[in-house]
Motif scaffolding. Structure first.
Motif, mmCIF file in Angstrom:
data_model
loop_
_atom_site.group_PDB
_atom_site.id
_atom_site.type_symbol
_atom_site.label_atom_id
_atom_site.label_comp_id
_atom_site.label_asym_id
_atom_site.label_seq_id
_atom_site.Cartn_x
_atom_site.Cartn_y
_atom_site.Cartn_z
ATOM 1 N N ALA A 170 0.861 -1.191 0.000
ATOM 2 C CA ALA A 170 0.000 0.000 0.000
ATOM 3 C C ALA A 170 0.890 1.232 0.000
ATOM 4 C CB ALA A 170 -0.896 -0.003 1.245
ATOM 5 N N VAL A 171 0.285 2.380 -0.327
ATOM 6 C CA VAL A 171 1.053 3.633 -0.364
ATOM 7 C C VAL A 171 0.409 4.643 0.578
ATOM 8 C CG1 VAL A 171 1.839 5.559 -1.813
ATOM 9 C CG2 VAL A 171 1.750 3.231 -2.764
ATOM 10 N N LEU A 172 1.262 5.256 1.411
ATOM 11 C CA LEU A 172 0.831 6.336 2.299
ATOM 12 C C LEU A 172 1.462 7.601 1.734
ATOM 13 C CD1 LEU A 172 -0.796 5.606 4.790
ATOM 14 C CD2 LEU A 172 1.258 5.779 6.163
ATOM 15 N N PHE A 173 0.632 8.477 1.214
ATOM 16 C CA PHE A 173 1.151 9.595 0.422
ATOM 17 C C PHE A 173 0.809 10.920 1.087
ATOM 18 C CE2 PHE A 173 1.269 12.190 -3.551
ATOM 19 C CZ PHE A 173 2.562 11.862 -3.931
ATOM 20 N N CYS A 174 1.660 11.927 0.881
ATOM 21 C CA CYS A 174 1.445 13.235 1.498
ATOM 22 C C CYS A 174 1.349 14.296 0.398
ATOM 23 C CB CYS A 174 2.599 13.539 2.445
ATOM 24 S SG CYS A 174 2.259 14.911 3.553
ATOM 25 N N SER A 175 0.181 14.955 0.302
ATOM 26 C CA SER A 175 -0.077 15.861 -0.818
ATOM 27 C C SER A 175 -0.913 17.062 -0.363
ATOM 28 C CB SER A 175 -0.827 15.092 -1.907
ATOM 29 O OG SER A 175 -1.270 15.948 -2.928
ATOM 30 N N PRO A 176 -0.343 18.282 -0.375
ATOM 31 C CA PRO A 176 1.052 18.638 -0.612
ATOM 32 C C PRO A 176 1.963 17.996 0.431
ATOM 33 C CG PRO A 176 -0.351 20.600 -0.631
ATOM 34 C CD PRO A 176 -1.198 19.471 -0.165
ATOM 35 N N HIS A 177 3.245 17.973 0.078
ATOM 36 C CA HIS A 177 4.191 17.200 0.883
ATOM 37 C C HIS A 177 4.777 18.022 2.033
ATOM 38 C CE1 HIS A 177 7.854 14.970 1.894
ATOM 39 N NE2 HIS A 177 7.249 13.917 1.372
ATOM 40 N N ASN A 178 4.712 17.440 3.219
ATOM 41 C CA ASN A 178 5.371 17.987 4.395
ATOM 42 C C ASN A 178 6.532 17.061 4.731
ATOM 43 O OD1 ASN A 178 6.099 19.032 6.882
ATOM 44 N ND2 ASN A 178 4.394 18.108 7.991
ATOM 45 N N PRO A 179 7.777 17.515 4.734
ATOM 46 C CA PRO A 179 8.219 18.906 4.817
ATOM 47 C C PRO A 179 8.739 19.512 3.503
ATOM 48 C CG PRO A 179 10.056 17.493 5.384
ATOM 49 C CD PRO A 179 8.911 16.589 4.989
ATOM 50 N N CYS A 180 8.588 18.833 2.379
ATOM 51 C CA CYS A 180 9.282 19.318 1.171
ATOM 52 C C CYS A 180 8.501 20.393 0.415
ATOM 53 C CB CYS A 180 9.643 18.151 0.258
ATOM 54 S SG CYS A 180 10.887 17.090 1.031
ATOM 55 N N GLY A 181 7.316 20.758 0.918
ATOM 56 C CA GLY A 181 6.570 21.880 0.351
ATOM 57 C C GLY A 181 6.188 21.678 -1.103
ATOM 58 N N ARG A 182 6.082 20.433 -1.499
ATOM 59 C CA ARG A 182 5.868 20.116 -2.912
ATOM 60 C C ARG A 182 4.382 19.913 -3.194
ATOM 61 N NH1 ARG A 182 5.701 18.235 -7.731
ATOM 62 N NH2 ARG A 182 7.563 17.413 -8.717
#
Ligand SMILES: Cc1ncc(COP(=O)(O)O)c(C=O)c1O
Length: 391
Positions: A170-182
């Motif tokens: 499975a994938v746990l995704f961060c959007s927008p990304h913390n900490p890369c501000g992407r």
């Protein structure tokens, strides 16, 4: 004219003595009354007037018995996402839970089995690791890769390898990304959704920072991506409106079977939401605070420029990640040649508290995260103090 102008946000709010983590806990821990907190991700601004009024109304009730989320709570959530993010879903697609980290943990438990690997993209918000490990699952890393402009990108080939081999389920995704501000593009999200669909991997997407996206970047919810029909989206009004202490979040998933598994796990864990104050504040935030949020974004954009200019002029060895989203600046301090402990100690000695890069995993070694969600005068003072270490 928006009344939530620069002067409004410049005034900030004195949080000392409210028992908040950012100021009071920090002062208790460091014993330093002069320390400026630029760490934990909440802001030194008052919550919007409509939220304050809703809370005052709830406080005036005089009795606070069991209360359950009602249609209006779900309609406010749907209305907000349709209006602010062009993301349309039905009230029935949403479940409420105490907070996003709770939702992460519940989703991990509901959609994977013990021993399964979950793919994450470090450096990443610390509880991503903890939610996996403390649920008896395995962390499978596919680190972000920095390009020449300092932006962080996904390594799709590596992600596919880990999904294809079964190492990650499975994938746990961060959007927008913390900490890369992407901020992820629609194309990137589509490629991610396609990978998850090809390998039948549940996709859990934390979108708590969705509201902090600086134009021309645009937040695309995973729910708007073709092929991500069973994706799980986690969101909250907590960061945006500075109500994290109230603890409420939402899990949105259009796939009834997947949503059912999460709902069942929520009940099994007793993670049921129904705090009167959280419900009242969140409803008001989603309905009546657009002007406040627009003013906030303009102000934060100004803080972003202030910090980036300061770093460019005074900190030649520090590489600042371009900030497309969030009020959290990710600073690469590796060229200073200090060990992590030394770096953090020197910053504390300069009377500033930032987040240690290691909170975001081993890939954060040599980095710090600077919270710029505060009045500009506070930001300027912290930047000036940091010159002693970063300059
Ligand atoms: C990516 C991300 N998810 C979740 C959270 C925390 O959310 P909550 O307080 O609702 O658990 C944060 C807070 O910084 C965050 O950055």
């Amino acid at each position: 004219m928006n009344t939530f102008d620069e002067a409004y946000f410049d005034a900030g709010i004195n949080r000392i003595g409210t028992n908040c983590a950012k100021w009071d806990e920090m002062r208790r821990e460091t014993g330093d009354p002069d320390m400026i907190p630029m760490w934990v991700a909440d802001m030194d601004f008052p919550s919007p007037p409509a939220v304050q009024q809703a809370l005052a109304g709830a406080a005036a009730q005089g009795t606070w018995g069991y209360t359950h989320p009602c249609d209006e709570d779900f309609e406010a959530l749907c209305g907000y996402w349709a209006r602010r993010h062009q993301t349309v879903f039905d009230p029935e697609d949403a479940l409420l839970s105490p907070c996003v980290v709770t939702s992460l943990r519940i989703s991990v438990r509901a959609l994977t089995a013990e021993g399964d690997g979950l793919l994450i993209n470090p450096p990443i918000y610390g509880p991503f690791f903890a939610s996996i490990k403390e649920s008896g699952r395995r962390v499978v890393e596919s680190p972000l890769v920095q390009d020449e402009d300092g932006r962080w990108n996904l390594n799709f080939a590596e992600m596919e390898e880990k999904l294809a081999s079964g190492e990650a389920k499975a994938v746990l995704f961060c959007s927008p990304h913390n900490p890369c501000g992407r901020v992820w593009t629609k194309e990137e999200l589509s490629a991610l959704a396609a990978l998850c669909s090809k390998y039948h991997a549940p996709l859990i997407c934390d979108e708590i920072h969705a509201d902090f996206v600086y134009a021309p970047a645009v937040h695309h919810s995973i729910l708007t991506v073709p092929g991500a029909d069973s994706a799980v989206m986690l969101c909250a009004a907590s960061k945006t409106f500075n109500i994290a202490g109230l603890q409420q979040s939402a899990v949105v998933c259009r796939d009834a079977e997947v949503r059912g598994k999460i709902g069942k796990e929520m009940i099994a864990c007793g993670a049921v939401s129904g705090n009167i104050f959280a419900l009242a504040a969140t409803r008001a935030a989603y309905r009546d605070c657009d002007a406040w949020l627009d003013g906030l974004l303009t102000y934060l954009r100004g803080n972003r420029e202030t910090a980036a200019e300061h770093a460019a002029q005074r900190w030649p060895k520090v590489r600042v990640t371009p900030l497309d989203a969030t009020y959290l600046m990710w600073l690469d301090c590796r060229a200073l040649g200090l060990g992590q402990e030394e770096l953090m100690n020197r910053i504390l000695q300069a009377h500033v508290k930032v987040n240690d890069g290691l909170f975001f995993g081993e890939r954060g070694r040599g980095f710090i995260r600077l919270n710029i969600g505060c009045p500009r005068a506070q930001l300027r003072e912290a930047l000036k103090r940091l010159d002693a270490v970063l300059g």
